[in-house]
Design an enzyme around this catalytic site. Sequence first.
Site, short mmCIF file in Angstrom:
data_model
loop_
_atom_site.label_atom_id
_atom_site.label_comp_id
_atom_site.label_asym_id
_atom_site.label_seq_id
_atom_site.Cartn_x
_atom_site.Cartn_y
_atom_site.Cartn_z
CE LYS A 184 -4.13 -2.05 2.02
NZ LYS A 184 -5.27 -1.87 2.93
CG ASP A 214 -8.02 0.37 2.77
OD1 ASP A 214 -8.82 -0.48 2.34
OD2 ASP A 214 -6.78 0.22 2.75
N GLY A 250 -0.73 -1.55 15.32
CA GLY A 250 0.00 -1.70 14.06
C GLY A 250 0.21 -0.35 13.40
N GLY A 273 0.56 0.15 6.26
CA GLY A 273 -0.22 0.96 5.33
C GLY A 273 -1.69 1.08 5.68
CB ALA A 274 -4.21 -1.37 6.86
CE LYS A 278 11.68 -2.95 14.85
NZ LYS A 278 12.44 -2.76 13.58
#
Length: 247
Positions: free
Chosen positions: A64, A104, A127, A130-131, A152
């Site tokens: 993405k 999206d 997360g 890209g999403a 991280k």
Amino acid sequence: MNTYGILGYPLGHSFSKKYFEEKFDQLQVEAEFLNFELPSIQELPKTLKEKTELKGFCVTIPYKEEVIPFLDEIDPLAEKLGAVNSVQIIKNGEHTRLKGFNTDIYGFQESLKEFIGEKRPKALILGTGGASKAIAGGLEDLGIEYRFVSRKAQPNQFTYDQLTKEIIQYFKLIINCSPLGTFPKEDTCPCIPYKHLGEKHFLYDLVYNPAETLFMKKGAEQGAKTHNGLKMLHLQAEKNWEIWNAK
């Protein structure tokens, strides 16, 4: 024959091919939908050169963001989000242009409003791929405060081991944007302290296969309301179809 498709790797979990083939049957149009399961984004130009009838394609994990340098044009919203999940192929004689969009955000917002109603709970986004960028953009547009959670440490983000009882109880909407729990790895889920969830929590999982992920099951066991990503996919797929066939 008009051709459409989806770009990603791997694509064993993808619902798009079946969805669009059923759509072609319903509309009685002669078209095909192909899976472009490319292990490297660098193979995209060759694939596009071979598929001369291609009118548009979806983009999924992990491309993405990586697809953007291959585009000739990008819709302002997709550019702002930094992620593209739909590409329109515009042909003018011998010239071909690729224009990227992000649908999206549309699918997410509409399905989220159906899920939470008028409530605007503060959100955790699990997360940072890209999403997650479309999800953050959608939340921001709805006036919902959010924080990212990543493996991280990053500025203004939580790591999973920083998620305390107080944080979980402050953020009542938790959205899984990671692939954890996706078939065939249904026994995986984001590592959050599920024991601190309650009936006022909303768990939204972008994963749709299986229909109830381990993330959702663990939330439901604590009384949380849960929702998977299938409705979001249906909504963004219809928006993709509209874009690909725009005059």
